[in-house]
Design an enzyme around this catalytic site. Structure first.
Site, PDB file in Angstrom:
ATOM      1  N   GLY A 119       0.809  -1.224   0.000  1.00 38.91           N
ATOM      2  CA  GLY A 119       0.000   0.000   0.000  1.00 38.91           C
ATOM      3  C   GLY A 119       0.830   1.257   0.000  1.00 38.91           C
ATOM      4  N   LYS A 190       3.100 -10.128  -4.233  1.00 40.59           N
ATOM      5  CA  LYS A 190       3.874  -8.965  -3.795  1.00 40.59           C
ATOM      6  C   LYS A 190       5.347  -9.336  -3.588  1.00 40.59           C
ATOM      7  CE  LYS A 190      -0.200  -6.949  -1.660  1.00 40.59           C
ATOM      8  NZ  LYS A 190      -1.050  -7.003  -0.467  1.00 40.59           N
TER       9      LYS A 190
END
Ligand SMILES: NC(=O)c1ccc[n+]([C@@H]2O[C@H](COP(=O)([O-])OP(=O)(O)OC[C@H]3O[C@@H](n4cnc5c(N)ncnc54)[C@H](OP(=O)(O)O)[C@@H]3O)[C@@H](O)[C@H]2O)c1
Length: 407
Positions: A119, A190
């Protein structure tokens, strides 16, 4: 009066809508800093907008649609048309990153993706820029806020996995279909992106082994707490025997590890290298406004000077069998010699016990231990033999332990 910079927006959901609002709110301030005032020139959703018209009018395309297609196709077409692309799409980058980065290099445009990993935590920028010259040895990350929230609640309140998941869904930390999060696949995507950047070698999502948290019991968390351990879903990318191991699995950490105190929906990444020892970055890993802020940061960077993702310069072998320390939980019948037999079977595989807790009596007896590191294949071979011992009352449960502490 600053000139204008046109941004075409693909996707107007949680992140897209927050991005549109933030862009409008910050446009004037960005104009003062960059000399160009950004404006939204078009929006594409399933029900409105036309990609070709948006592309023709844009200096930069923001892709926050998610999914692989048509996001891949749109990103490639935008870059071939000489437009910068900012994306928050980890699934796309972990599967088609090399194709997309090559396209960006070929057409001299920027492809930025800070929001795709952790994020708003600026880990991509730090790897690509601040640590560009560091020889990274290892990355550990808590890169999925949903699972970190669930594990935190299981530890704090003794909740079962199912109840903690329900709570996460009620609070909006987990999707109605949480499969990608709880199986570790989201974190694996990720970690593939982080490993590609940190180790300068192609890494595809398919090369990342992952395990989720669905089988974790509150019981394991409580026992391990007595041994000074806390449980996290950890992504690891590290150099092993001249190759690279990239994996995601639940792991116990001792209190001194920088990730041990990262709780709730937060994300954090530690980068280890001889030159820097260890750096930890942490912050909110998701959420509309938070992710939109990372996307807007990328847009501003693209408006100023270039940052490209260079071609990889090597191809490291992906290593699958690595050394790990383990927590092992066994429900056993109460009889003499149990510990000795378990220790002998583990010893035959090169395993040795670091600490042990024996609890309960009779039908409730549990033997819980932490082992020193050994090759995972040898550990699981030992566990298979232990599972067959006649005093075992159920299948043994094993969870990896990360032994490093930095304080
Ligand atoms: N949510 C987060 O906190 C977060 C955090 C980090 C990264 N991300 C990433 O950001 C991206 C967007 O996530 P989100 O949560 O904002 O998703 P979302 O709420 O589901 O929104 C997706 C948007 O994209 C549009 N869209 C999807 N497929 C489309 C297609 N084929 N053609 C045209 N429009 C299409 C949808 O259109 P409709 O409105 O017509 O359905 C919707 O406006 C994903 O890659 C996600 O992994 C999200």
């Amino acid at each position: 009066m600053p000139g204008t910079f046109s941004v075409g927006l693909l996707g107007h959901g949680t992140v897209g809508a927050a991005f549109a609002a933030l862009l409008e709110e910050r446009a004037e301030a960005i104009g003062r800093v960059t000399g160009l005032r950004p404006r939204l020139s078009g929006v594409l959703t399933r029900s409105r907008g036309d990609f070709d018209a948006i592309l023709a009018d844009a200096d930069l395309i923001v892709e926050v649609m998610g999914g692989v297609e048509p996001a891949r196709n749109f990103a490639l077409r935008a870059m071939r048309a000489g437009k910068h692309v900012v994306s928050a799409n980890k699934l796309l980058l972990s599967q088609h990153g090399e194709e997309l980065w090559a396209c960006a290099r070929e057409h001299g445009v920027q492809l930025r993706f800070e929001a795709a990993v952790a994020g708003v935590v600026p880990v991509i920028r730090v790897l690509q820029e601040s640590l560009a010259a560091a020889h990274v040895e290892r990355i550990h990350g808590i890169v999925n806020g949903t699972t970190n929230y669930i594990l935190t609640e299981m530890a704090r309140g003794g909740l079962s996995y199912a109840l903690a998941l329900e709570q996460a869904q009620a609070l909006g930390y987990a999707e109605a279909d949480p499969t990608d999060d709880v199986t570790g696949r989201d974190a694996a995507a990720k970690m593939a992106i982080l490993a590609r950047l940190a180790f300068d070698t192609p890494v595809h999502l398919d090369q990342v082994r992952y395990e989720g948290i669905e089988h974790i019991t509150a019981d394991d968390i409580a026992y391990a707490h007595q041994l000074g351990l806390g449980l996290k879903l950890i992504g690891t990318a590290e150099r092993v025997d001249g190759g690279l191991s990239v994996r995601v699995h639940p792991a116990f950490l001792y209190g001194g590890h920088p990730l041990a105190s990262v709780n709730g929906p937060f994300n954090a990444v530690t980068v280890e290298s001889d030159a820097i020892t260890e750096i930890t970055m942490s912050g909110p890993g998701a959420g509309g406004p938070q992710t939109a802020s990372a996307v807007l940061g990328d847009v501003i960077s693209a408006m100023i000077p270039p940052a490209t993702t260079p071609e990889t310069s090597q191809e490291l072998t992906i290593v699958n069998d690595v050394e790990s320390a383990f927590y092992l939980h066994m429900e056993v019948a109460d009889r003499p010699g149990v510990l000795a037999q378990v220790a002998e079977l583990l010893g035959m595989q090169g395993g040795s016990i670091k600490s042990v807790v024996q609890r309960g009596l009779g039908d409730n007896e549990s033997l819980v231990m932490v082992l020193h590191p050994l090759l995972e294949s040898r550990f699981y071979a030992g566990v298979q033999l232990i599972a067959q011992l006649d005093f075992m009352r159920s299948a043994p449960r094993a969870i990896r332990v990360i032994e490093e502490e930095f304080v």
